[in-house]
Each structure stands twice: as C-alpha cells, then as structure tokens.
Design an enzyme around this catalytic site. Sequence first.
Site, short mmCIF file in Angstrom:
data_model
loop_
_atom_site.label_atom_id
_atom_site.label_comp_id
_atom_site.label_asym_id
_atom_site.label_seq_id
_atom_site.Cartn_x
_atom_site.Cartn_y
_atom_site.Cartn_z
N LYS A 12 40.51 51.57 40.33
CA LYS A 12 39.08 51.79 40.60
C LYS A 12 38.54 50.65 41.46
CE LYS A 12 37.97 49.44 36.28
NZ LYS A 12 37.77 49.64 34.83
N ARG A 43 29.65 52.86 25.16
CA ARG A 43 29.40 52.99 26.58
C ARG A 43 29.57 54.47 26.88
NH1 ARG A 43 32.93 49.10 30.49
NH2 ARG A 43 34.31 50.88 30.37
N HIS A 63 38.43 53.32 24.74
CA HIS A 63 38.50 52.03 25.44
C HIS A 63 38.05 50.94 24.48
CE1 HIS A 63 38.94 49.58 28.96
NE2 HIS A 63 37.66 49.42 29.22
N ARG A 79 46.74 51.89 30.20
CA ARG A 79 45.93 51.80 31.43
C ARG A 79 45.83 50.33 31.83
NH1 ARG A 79 42.59 54.56 27.79
NH2 ARG A 79 41.11 52.83 27.93
N TYR A 81 22.71 22.31 55.25
CA TYR A 81 21.30 22.55 54.91
C TYR A 81 20.86 21.74 53.69
CZ TYR A 81 21.36 26.75 57.88
OH TYR A 81 21.44 27.64 58.92
N CYS A 96 27.06 27.79 53.56
CA CYS A 96 26.10 28.55 54.36
C CYS A 96 26.50 30.03 54.39
CB CYS A 96 26.05 28.01 55.78
SG CYS A 96 25.77 26.22 55.85
N ASP A 102 27.74 31.74 56.85
CA ASP A 102 28.94 32.00 57.64
C ASP A 102 29.91 30.84 57.72
OD1 ASP A 102 27.56 34.41 58.68
OD2 ASP A 102 26.33 32.90 59.70
C1 LIG Z 1 38.85 49.20 34.06
C2 LIG Z 1 39.41 50.00 32.95
C3 LIG Z 1 40.72 49.77 32.48
C4 LIG Z 1 41.56 48.59 32.91
O1 LIG Z 1 41.11 47.45 32.22
P1 LIG Z 1 41.82 46.03 32.47
O2 LIG Z 1 41.13 45.13 31.52
O3 LIG Z 1 41.51 45.68 33.89
O4 LIG Z 1 43.25 46.22 32.22
C5 LIG Z 1 41.24 50.63 31.53
N1 LIG Z 1 40.51 51.65 31.07
C6 LIG Z 1 39.24 51.89 31.49
C7 LIG Z 1 38.49 53.03 30.93
C8 LIG Z 1 38.65 51.07 32.42
O5 LIG Z 1 37.39 51.30 32.82
#
Ligand SMILES: *Cc1c(COP(=O)(O)O)cnc(C)c1O
Length: 379
Positions: free
Chosen positions: A38, A142, A172, A227, A268, A315, A317
């Site tokens: 992502k 979430r 998650h 994941r 600056y 700065c 740039d």
């Molecule tokens: C971003 C994300 C992950 C990966 O998490 P990491 O901590 O980067 O390994 C896994 N599952 C979901 C739903 C996520 O949004």
Amino acid sequence: MSASFPRAEVVIDLSAIRHNVALLASRAAGAETMAVVKADGYGHGALEIGRAAVEAGATWLGTCSLDEALALRRAGIGVRLFSWLDTPEADFSLAVAEDIDVAVSSLDELARVAEGARRARDFSGLSAISRVHLKIDTGLWRNGCPPAEWPALVQAAAAAKPLVDVVAIWSHLACADEPGHPSVDAQAKRFAEAYDLARAAGLNPMRHLANSAAVLTRPELHFDLVRTGIAMYGLNPVPAAEELRPAMTFRSSVVLTKRIAAGESVSYGHTWTAGRDTTLALVPVGYADGVPRTLSGRMDVWLAGRRRPVVGRVCMDQLIVDCGDDEPAVGSEVVLFGEGTFGEPTAREWADKLGTIDYEIVTSMYRPRIHRTYLEAGS
Ligand SMILES: *Cc1c(COP(=O)(O)O)cnc(C)c1O
C-alpha cells in the site's frame, strides 16, 4: 534523467527486499506470505517491490485500495491481490473482473460487493464471484465488523452465495510491536470466537491476523497467511534484533563548497555561527524533498567518508553541511539516510529524533522531485 547523479534520489535495493521477504517467509513457514505494498510500497514503489517480493516467495500482495490493486494487476502482476479499505464509491465489479479479493466490514459493504458481482455477471455473462475476506474488529476499533454485529454478517455472507465467496476471515492487531502486550492475546481470543461463529454459519474460511511484528514474535498467530509490510522494507518493528536489511537509501550530492571565516552565521535566521574558519558544502535537497525542517541543527549526513553535521536551517531546496577543514569535491555523494552499515544515519534515527516511526519517514519519500532508482544484486 540526464544527470548521472540526480539532485535528490532514493535508491531501492531490491536484493534487500528479496532477502527480507525470504527471511519473513521462513519465519512464517506454515503460512503463505502477503507482501503489503500500500501507499506505493511504503514509498518504495509498489510494482517494483511487488515483483521482487513475488520472486522471493510472496504469493499475495496487499493494498489499501482497489485502485492500488488494479494498477498492479494491469501492470501484469499475476498473484493473488487483496484490497482492504475502499470507499462506498468503489466499483467492486472491477475487483471481480480483475480477480482481486476485497475486504468486507459491514452488511452495507457486503451488499455493495455482491452488487459488484451481479454487475460483472451482467457484463460478462460469466458466473462472476466476489472473493471476500470478512474483517472482524477484535479491538483496534478502526475498520472491521464489531463483534456484536458479526453473527449477522457471517450469516448474510453465507447467504450471499454464489455471488459472494467468503475465502477468509481476518483482523488486525493494535499492539503487536510491544511483545507481551495483553491486547494481543485479547484480540487473538476474539478472533478465535469470530472464527467459530463463521464456521457455525457454514463458512470454511482461511484466517489471517499477523502483521510484521506478529510474524516476528507470535508464531501461533500466523494461521494461513501473514501480511508483512514494514519488515519487508527492512525496518524492524520489534525491540529484538533481526537480520533485516533496510532497502531505501536517500542521497544527494555536493553542488558547491566554500570557505567561511569564524563568526559568520549560516542559512535563514542565522541560527548557527561558525566557531572557527571552516568549509561548508551545499547540498540541493530541502524540506520540499522530505528533509524535515525540524531536523535543522540536529541531523548529520554521510559525506566523504564520515558523518558531518547539517548546520543552520534546512531550507526548501537546500541544506548546508559543515566539513571543517575537509574540502569534499563537488559531486561527492551525500547520504541522508541509508542501511546504517557504514555509520550513515538511518530512517529510524530520523524517526526517533522526530518523535515518529520509520514507516512515516520512508512513506513520505514518494515525492515528485525525488528520483527513484532500483538496484539489483551486484549492480
Ligand atoms: C499496513 C498493514 C499491514 C502491514 O503492517 P506492518 O506493520 O507494516 O507489517 C498489515 N495489515 C493491514 C491491515 C495493514 O493496514
């Protein structure tokens, strides 16, 4: 890019990505590996990272949005793709047409996904099916379906056959990066209850729960699929040392040097004054290129064989490096952060100074002025 040395460049070492994917896959040997790409691969480039991850054994790629997944599929990625956070406007018939799995967190979303399969069926005349991963919210609060609404969701999903095929349930974790945090067990328990309810509703889904931190610390939570995001990019989310290799180096080069006298103040606001005669090197990157201005006066770069302090304000740039009595050649490489193996700063060091996490540092390196280069093994 005509110049051999772009003014601001991130170099992505794909052999580091492959090394990390292989390491994570071996740690989760009983499960399949989903490489999470992502946000344009956490700022590393989703397509290039996705390809490298697949070469190293990932069998799934994960994205936040359907658009991200569609871009990968249309670029020729052939493995399973999973998109997990779409808006109500998303056209789920495209997910069916392009063979992308989607997440469902509510009855509403289930209806939209089923509708996508119905529309795909109307277009193609085929028996189009939406492949769905039902998300149970086990305590991150979430996205995901709250436990109280889960029985209705699994029953509706089971009844939505054959338009909808529930291939997985998933969740998650909130605190997997703090090993031993009691919420991990509490979430795992709710996950088990949600699985039992899904089975009782006649579903036979696979399960996935682990992010990078849980891959490294909680083998009993690997289930069928893990994941992996941050650790695949070589950044370690847990306290214990791991053999991960950061894949991103951020670099620039010296465009000008000059000698200044003691007492002269620099950049600056004149926030820094030379305590003695010294040589300054000008580097053409600034906060428009992702160097946070709040690191002014408290960051180093790697230049001509050692760490040297950035002096005065960063700065938009440009920034200025104090080289003392050394006189680096114009064109010398300047490493802003990298793997850390020869003493150069790391994304983690920036994150610690800024009070954030390295995820944010690398992800913010996706900028129009930053040139991205990919290194293969040996190049
Ligand atoms: C971003 C994300 C992950 C990966 O998490 P990491 O901590 O980067 O390994 C896994 N599952 C979901 C739903 C996520 O949004």
